[in-house]
Design an enzyme around this catalytic site. Structure first.
Site, PDB file in Angstrom:
ATOM      1  N   ASP A  80       0.807  -1.220   0.000  1.00  0.00           N
ATOM      2  CA  ASP A  80       0.000   0.000   0.000  1.00  0.00           C
ATOM      3  C   ASP A  80       0.838   1.269   0.000  1.00  0.00           C
ATOM      4  OD1 ASP A  80      -1.722  -2.155   0.710  1.00  0.00           O
ATOM      5  OD2 ASP A  80      -3.145  -0.730   1.550  1.00  0.00           O
ATOM      6  N   CYS A 121       2.629  -8.905   3.150  1.00  0.00           N
ATOM      7  CA  CYS A 121       1.866  -7.657   3.212  1.00  0.00           C
ATOM      8  C   CYS A 121       0.374  -7.881   2.947  1.00  0.00           C
ATOM      9  CB  CYS A 121       2.463  -6.666   2.227  1.00  0.00           C
ATOM     10  SG  CYS A 121       1.997  -4.946   2.536  1.00  0.00           S
ATOM     11  N   ASP A 122      -0.381  -6.772   3.069  1.00  0.00           N
ATOM     12  CA  ASP A 122      -1.843  -6.802   3.140  1.00  0.00           C
ATOM     13  C   ASP A 122      -2.527  -7.680   2.102  1.00  0.00           C
ATOM     14  OD1 ASP A 122      -1.083  -4.811   4.864  1.00  0.00           O
ATOM     15  OD2 ASP A 122      -2.555  -3.343   4.173  1.00  0.00           O
ATOM     16  N   LYS A 123      -2.131  -7.557   0.835  1.00  0.00           N
ATOM     17  CA  LYS A 123      -2.880  -8.221  -0.236  1.00  0.00           C
ATOM     18  C   LYS A 123      -2.331  -9.600  -0.588  1.00  0.00           C
ATOM     19  CE  LYS A 123      -5.107  -4.339  -0.461  1.00  0.00           C
ATOM     20  NZ  LYS A 123      -4.321  -3.595   0.545  1.00  0.00           N
ATOM     21  N   CYS A 194       3.615  -4.286   8.716  1.00  0.00           N
ATOM     22  CA  CYS A 194       3.341  -3.247   9.716  1.00  0.00           C
ATOM     23  C   CYS A 194       3.035  -3.872  11.073  1.00  0.00           C
ATOM     24  CB  CYS A 194       2.179  -2.378   9.271  1.00  0.00           C
ATOM     25  SG  CYS A 194       2.413  -1.572   7.684  1.00  0.00           S
ATOM     26  N   SER A 470      -7.732   2.842   6.038  1.00  0.00           N
ATOM     27  CA  SER A 470      -6.628   2.187   6.729  1.00  0.00           C
ATOM     28  C   SER A 470      -7.131   0.940   7.429  1.00  0.00           C
ATOM     29  CB  SER A 470      -6.016   3.147   7.763  1.00  0.00           C
ATOM     30  OG  SER A 470      -5.139   2.452   8.616  1.00  0.00           O
TER      31      SER A 470
END
Length: 565
Positions: A80, A121-123, A194, A470
């Protein structure tokens, strides 16, 4: 062994593949072993992925030691904070589906037998779970850990989300440029995702709650001994899963999705888990309505933990208290113990051996950290499909907001209006055009939310948007991911300045208080326009193919038309 990768001996495809693999050092015996894809989204763009190459190599060794053959394959690596710079942020969510298709092209094309996916990571985690559900080959998710963060001279902890939030304060004097640079320099001190309970750590917990990981492996410190133990155990686990034919669709059942939804509510997880879980459910062909599951369990499952920024606890404390497995144990009788797992034992058996290291960090269901759900699906005349509100565990806020609309069709215009003092207390800032079709690919609305916070308007201005927010926490009343999005036929697309909007978090409604006859006239006046994004490239292809968020924003065929207006 009866493996799909074992082609008929003497056939042209067998012979040419034998030649290719002989050149890579494989033996004749290797040709008959379980062939495992090691899915690696390594990238030099961000620390989320920077440590994955040694992990991939160790997984390959583990697979070989277990009697299999590992083939590392690469995918796009969505991040992101780096990739949201172009395409109005649309490359981030849309890359989730690119990643899924990257995996399909190789694993299906080569007819490999199983997968070990390196989740970061997120995705990446949802994209990998979507591929597992679609291809239905035995799959193990390895969570590759969260980054370490730093401290300011005051001793105060600082991480990437602090930097993101404080950047919204810069133009309003809430922080100096040098102060922001100092935070930015100190925020990340190692590889991994994160540190807060954002989308990455939430999806790692989700993967474990779904039964797709080794037990007790989420979340985990990147490059820790615990992470490496899981890496070394991955080979025997995936080879056994292949030989036992434990396919994802036997694991990704309605019971598994119910457990995952309860886990998200219990950890006060990212709102992005909703659309990602819906996408995985759609790929698995379950027919599960994840949005409805969140509505159902919001009445009974309260936050059992409060990891930053939802509270003061750190992700390290959460991991040390037992992590995802401890959360599932604390759900007690609410957990569906019959749900299957990739390692063969039912979820109840996994949870039985779990230890809750600190019941102040991960509370029992009867003694939650907060008295309200923190991921709230709402509906109403402004969001007839649904919308999502993220609340923190501890903050107290008015459950209602009634104000007049101030409408923006892109994020830069909204930011300029906030900085110029145009947005006033008592208004509802409506930011549209950021949905999967409208951007395309979903634009990020969090900068607008954080700018309101920097301007001191958090408690005085509500936000309604079809954009992505977020994965950690938002400030004030923020109604996100409105369905239908503004680019499609629906009420959000016809809101005008001055319209009255009512938001009630107690009744879980967001309503547009405009006469029906007037709304009908607006819909009739609204001119058709082309899908944004140009005529070539990935984003316009995505815009023409993406399903609504209610279906997880997955890609569709021509049998499911969604007509922009």
């Amino acid at each position: 062994m009866n493996l799909r990768s074992n082609l008929p001996e003497g056939s042209p495809r067998w012979a040419t593949r034998r030649a290719q693999w002989h050149a890579l050092g494989l033996t004749a015996d290797d040709l008959t072993k379980p062939k495992i894809a090691i899915v690696n989204s390594s990238s030099g763009l961000a620390p989320c992925f920077s440590h994955l190459d040694p992990i991939a190599a160790a997984v390959k060794e583990s697979v070989a030691a277990a009697g299999g053959v590992g083939f590392e394959i690469r995918t796009v690596a969505p991040t992101d904070f780096i990739m949201a710079a172009g395409g109005s942020g649309g490359y981030v969510l849309s890359s989730r589906d690119l990643l899924t298709n990257d995996i399909e092209a190789v694993v299906e094309g080569a007819q490999l037998d199983g997968m070990v996916c390196l989740a970061s990571c997120d995705k990446t985690t949802p994209g990998q779970l979507m591929a597992a559900a679609r291809l239905d080959v035995p799959t193990l998710i390895i969570t590759c850990g969260y980054q370490s963060c730093g401290r300011l001279d005051t001793g105060e902890r600082v991480d990437i989300e602090d930097v993101f939030l404080q950047a919204g304060h810069l133009k309003f004097g809430g922080i100096t440029f040098d102060g922001l640079c100092d935070m930015s320099t100190r925020a990340i001190t190692g590889p991994g995702v994160c540190t807060g309970m954002g989308t990455a750590n939430s999806m790692h917990v989700v993967a474990e709650a779904l039964g797709m990981t080794l037990p007790g492996t989420a979340p985990v410190r990147a490059n820790s001994q615990a992470m490496w133990r899981a890496v070394r155990a991955s080979g025997p686990a995936i080879v056994e899963a292949v030989l036992a034919d434990r396919r994802p669709r036997t694991i990704l059942t309605p019971d598994a999705f119910a457990n995952a939804v309860m886990a998200v509510l219990a950890i006060s997880g990212s709102i992005n888990t909703v659309k990602h879980l819906q996408a995985v459910a759609r790929e698995a062909g379950t027919g599960v309505d994840v949005y409805a599951l969140f509505e159902r369990y919001a009445d009974t499952i309260r936050p059992l933990s409060a990891v930053r920024p939802n509270g003061e606890d750190t992700i390290e404390q959460f991991e040390d208290a037992g992590g995802a497995l401890a959360v599932l144990k604390q759900l007690g009788d609410s957990l569906i113990g019959e749900a299957a797992t990739v390692t063969g034992e039912p979820m109840a058996e996994r949870v039985a051996s779990a230890v809750v290291g600190d019941e102040q960090i991960i509370r029992p269901l009867a003694d939650p950290r907060g008295g309200h759900p923190t991921v709230v699906v709402i509906r109403g005349s402004l969001a007839p499909g649904s919308a999502i509100v993220k609340l923190s565990v501890s903050e107290e806020r008015a459950p209602t907001f009634d104000g007049v609309a101030r409408v923006f069709n892109d994020a830069p215009s909204a930011l300029a209006a906030i900085e110029g003092g145009v947005v006033r207390p008592g208004e509802v800032l409506v930011l549209r055009g950021l949905g999967p079709v409208g951007t395309p690919g979903m634009g990020m609305a969090s900068q607008t939310v954080f700018a309101l916070n920097g301007a001191g308007l958090t408690e005085h201005v509500a936000v309604v948007t079809d954009g992505q927010l977020s994965g950690l926490v938002n400030k004030g009343i923020v109604v996100g991911e409105v369905i239908p999005e503004g680019a499609l036929a629906g009420p959000l697309g016809v809101v005008e300045d001055g319209d009255r909007i009512s938001i009630d978090l107690t009744t879980r409604r967001a309503d547009l208080l405009v006469d029906e006859a007037e709304l009908t006239r607006r819909h009739e006046r609204r001119a058709r326009h082309e899908v944004p994004g140009g005529r070539s490239g990935w984003l316009p292809v995505y815009a023409r193919s993406v399903e609504p968020l209610a279906r997880g924003a997955t890609l569709r065929g021509n049998d499911l038309p969604v007509t922009p207006v």
